[in-house]
Enzyme design. Structure first.
Site, short mmCIF file in Angstrom:
data_model
loop_
_atom_site.label_atom_id
_atom_site.label_comp_id
_atom_site.label_asym_id
_atom_site.label_seq_id
_atom_site.Cartn_x
_atom_site.Cartn_y
_atom_site.Cartn_z
CG ASP A 104 7.53 10.02 -32.71
OD1 ASP A 104 6.69 10.61 -33.40
OD2 ASP A 104 8.11 10.55 -31.76
CG ASP A 116 4.46 7.38 -17.64
OD1 ASP A 116 5.24 8.23 -17.16
OD2 ASP A 116 4.76 6.18 -17.75
#
Length: 673
Positions: free
Chosen positions: A142, A385
């Site tokens: 990223d 998550d």
């Protein structure tokens, strides 16, 4: 094979000692109830002063919160189970029809997650004991760093030596860095010794090239000519403004897997290898990139094109069914035909496939779609998550916790105190954000997941508010010592027994469990220290940031936790010496609390010594012990404040500020109400 084909692939066993634990839990609960009774029947009368009444009420409220949170944690402890697998049966039954597996490795900044460390993670997953033609490894960068791409390119070349070496000699661990650090010389087997030396030399040469290139900070021109992928960075303006970059470095679809270079030259036949893909999704200033969740969704989209209910989904180290991540609801008649899925083939050339897949990693691909909402990982939360796992379970999917003797995943954690506190601040902030949102398990999960599972989520979601009760308990009782205000039973009173039992039973069980799991007393004590540090700093800032966000004063962000440190910091870490070198408001809190308790503890000892009739000791014994315990926990903080001379000591500005604030707090405590 007739009967063997019906043998179970795993078995589940209930943990032993459940009845003993229930007896322990019930006894602790009885002690807590007696403490509550004591608080109610001994509530200070108006004649004892308004200050004591408020302090008493605050202590009672803090204890009620501790009780509630303790009850919540018990929901996950009453029925523990263990699972044992039979891998040989899996191979016998399904080896030819095992499903394809995509493994995602995420990184975001090559300065805090060095390329060499990242590719060692890649090596370890590429070397899984799994059919290589059914294994694909994706590195999501990223940060869009060509240094990371270069490291992965080097890894793709070294892999053709490392993977066969692992397979031939059953190497453990399968990360080269970890293996060569553990096995520092060739073994007795002459054949293995020769290959060991050869592979180690190749690894050291690769390591030297990667480290030296990373230090320089740019790719030499002669290296850029080695692979067409470097041309992609000609269009990169910055790590926040660049097109999609997708490079298939090893194409596992081919019968003899080979690296893919600029001219796609034919190489000698080699044994099959996993597919290896580099991905840097497109980023543009006008588009929100949704942090780690956005990066993972790009991987899910790309991989999907190419190839009590259960525990929570937390962090890494887990496997998902692709259907669960794509938003599909579980149905009782659900069944996957792996043979059909494995027969799906993509016939395009590597170059065509790279260009075709770029659209999947573009900024506009997810516009007006369900990605980030009902598909993939959910957006808008620092802990993508947990919220994604809750959504998956609410769609009917069941999760299973499995902790094998040989660890399936090993991660790298922060090496400095500040890094650890910042990481826990983000976690606690995101968890509490979920609790305050429409995704609160009691609301979003109502009627979809069991009540026990809804409660178990709160073990994490309520980290942040735990800070308030903890801060009160380590601050107010110690300051009340200065005025002789007692908030606990006298040492001579029978009411001291429930307090003593709850404390000894809880921490005695905690220590016993820690030792039974293979820990040491020192490690347990360090764990208690970190428990206090996190609750008084990370969780507190996580709580306040949530409150500010609710009222529109701030927005949540995502901070990448550094996984490496400077050499001198690493040496102190290895010696288990805490690092305080960087100024931070969290250290202000730690230093001030430690000094306030130290001043109160010294004052209490002085009163006890001067009191010949021991009335002070009888009145303030528990309070003084609590204050002394906080002092004992904070010994490394005092060392960092006053005694250390290295760069890891507490910054001078924090020393002065904390001393002044602690003194002012004690003066305020002595003033008449």
């Amino acid at each position: 094979m007739g009967k063997e084909s019906y043998l179970p692939l795993f078995e589940t066993e209930a943990a032993k000692g459940r009845m003993a634990y229930m007896v322990y839990a019930v006894s602790v609960m009885m002690g807590i109830c007696l403490i509550c009774v004591y608080r109610l029947i001994h509530f200070p009368s108006p004649s004892q002063g308004r200050l004591q009444r408020w302090a008493w009420m605050g202590s009672f409220m803090a204890e009620l919160w501790f009780t509630l949170y303790w009850l919540i944690t018990q929901s996950v402890r009453f029925n523990p189970i263990y699972r044992f697998t039979f891998k040989h049966r899996l191979s016998q039954r399904y080896e030819k029809v095992l499903p394809k597996v995509d493994i995602f490795v995420c990184t975001a900044d090559h300065t805090v997650e060095p390329p060499l460390m990242v590719i060692n993670t890649v090596f370890s997953v590429m070397a899984y004991d799994y059919p290589p033609e059914k294994l694909s490894v994706y590195l999501s960068d990223d940060g869009g760093s060509e240094l990371m791409f270069y490291a992965l390119l080097e890894a793709s070349r070294f892999a053709k030596y490392w993977l066969p070496f692992c397979k031939k000699f059953k190497i453990e661990p399968r990360s080269p860095a970890a293996y060569f650090e553990t096995v520092c010389k060739a073994l007795d087997d002459p054949t293995m010794a020769e290959e060991w030396s050869s592979v180690k030399k190749l690894y050291e040469d690769m390591k030297k090239r990667i480290v030296s290139t990373t230090k320089v900070g740019q790719i030499p021109e002669e290296i850029r000519k080695e692979h067409k992928g470097f041309q992609e960075w000609d269009l990169v303006s910055s790590k926040h403004d660049h097109p999609s970059i997708i490079q298939i470095l090893i194409d596992g679809r081919r019968e003899c897997s080979r690296g893919v270079d600029i001219e796609e030259k034919e190489e000698e036949e080699e044994e099959a290898m996993p597919t290896l893909v580099y991905l840097a999704r497109e980023k543009r200033p006008q588009y929100h990139h949704n942090f780690k969740a956005g990066a993972l969704n790009s991987l899910v989209e790309l991989a999907g094109f190419d190839a009590n209910g259960g525990p929570l989904y937390i962090g890494t180290g887990c496997f998902h069914r692709r259907e669960a991540l794509s938003g599909m609801k579980y149905k009782k008649d659900y069944k996957t035909d792996w043979m059909v899925k494995n027969d799906r083939k993509v016939e395009e050339s590597t170059h065509v496939l790279e260009e075709t897949c770029k659209v999947l990693a573009s900024c506009s691909y997810e516009e007006n779609t369900q990605w980030g909402k009902e598909m993939g990982l959910k957006y808008g939360c620092p802990v993508e998550d947990v919220i994604t796992g809750l959504a998956i379970q609410c769609r009917g999917w069941r999760s299973v916790y499995f902790n094998p003797e040989r660890k399936g995943f090993l991660g790298v954690g922060p090496t400095t105190l500040l890094q650890a506190l910042v990481q826990n601040k983000r976690w606690s902030e995101g968890d509490f954000q979920i609790f305050l949102s429409k995704y609160c398990p009691f609301v979003y999960g109502h009627g979809k997941i069991p009540l026990q599972l809804q409660i178990s989520y709160c073990c994490y979601l309520l980290w942040a508010p735990c800070s308030l009760a903890t801060l009160y308990y380590v601050t107010v009782p110690s300051l009340c010592i200065n005025r002789g205000i007692s908030l606990f039973p006298k040492l001579s009173s029978p009411w001291v027994l429930p307090f003593a039992y709850v404390i000894l039973a809880k921490y005695g069980y905690s220590l016993g469990e820690f030792l039974w799991c293979g820990g040491t007393f020192q490690a347990w004590w360090n764990d208690q220290r970190m428990w206090l540090f996190k609750r008084t700093t990370s969780y507190f800032f996580g709580f306040t940031d949530n409150i500010f966000e609710v009222f529109g004063f701030s927005k949540s962000g995502f901070v990448v936790t550094a996984k490496v440190a400077e050499e001198d910091i690493s040496l102190r870490y290895e010696k288990e010496v805490m690092e305080y070198g960087a100024p931070s408001p969290m250290f202000n809190i730690l230093a001030t609390l430690s000094l306030a308790n130290l001043f109160s503890f010294v004052g209490a000892l002085k009163m006890v010594i001067m009191d010949s009739k021991t009335r002070v000791l009888d009145l303030l014994a528990l309070q003084t012990m609590l204050c002394g315990l906080v002092v004992l926990v904070n010994l490394p903080v005092y060392e960092g404040l006053f005694f250390r001379k290295d760069k890891g000591r507490m910054p001078t500005s924090i020393v002065y500020q904390s001393v002044v604030i602690a003194i002012l707090a004690h003066i305020a405590a002595l003033l008449p109400p």
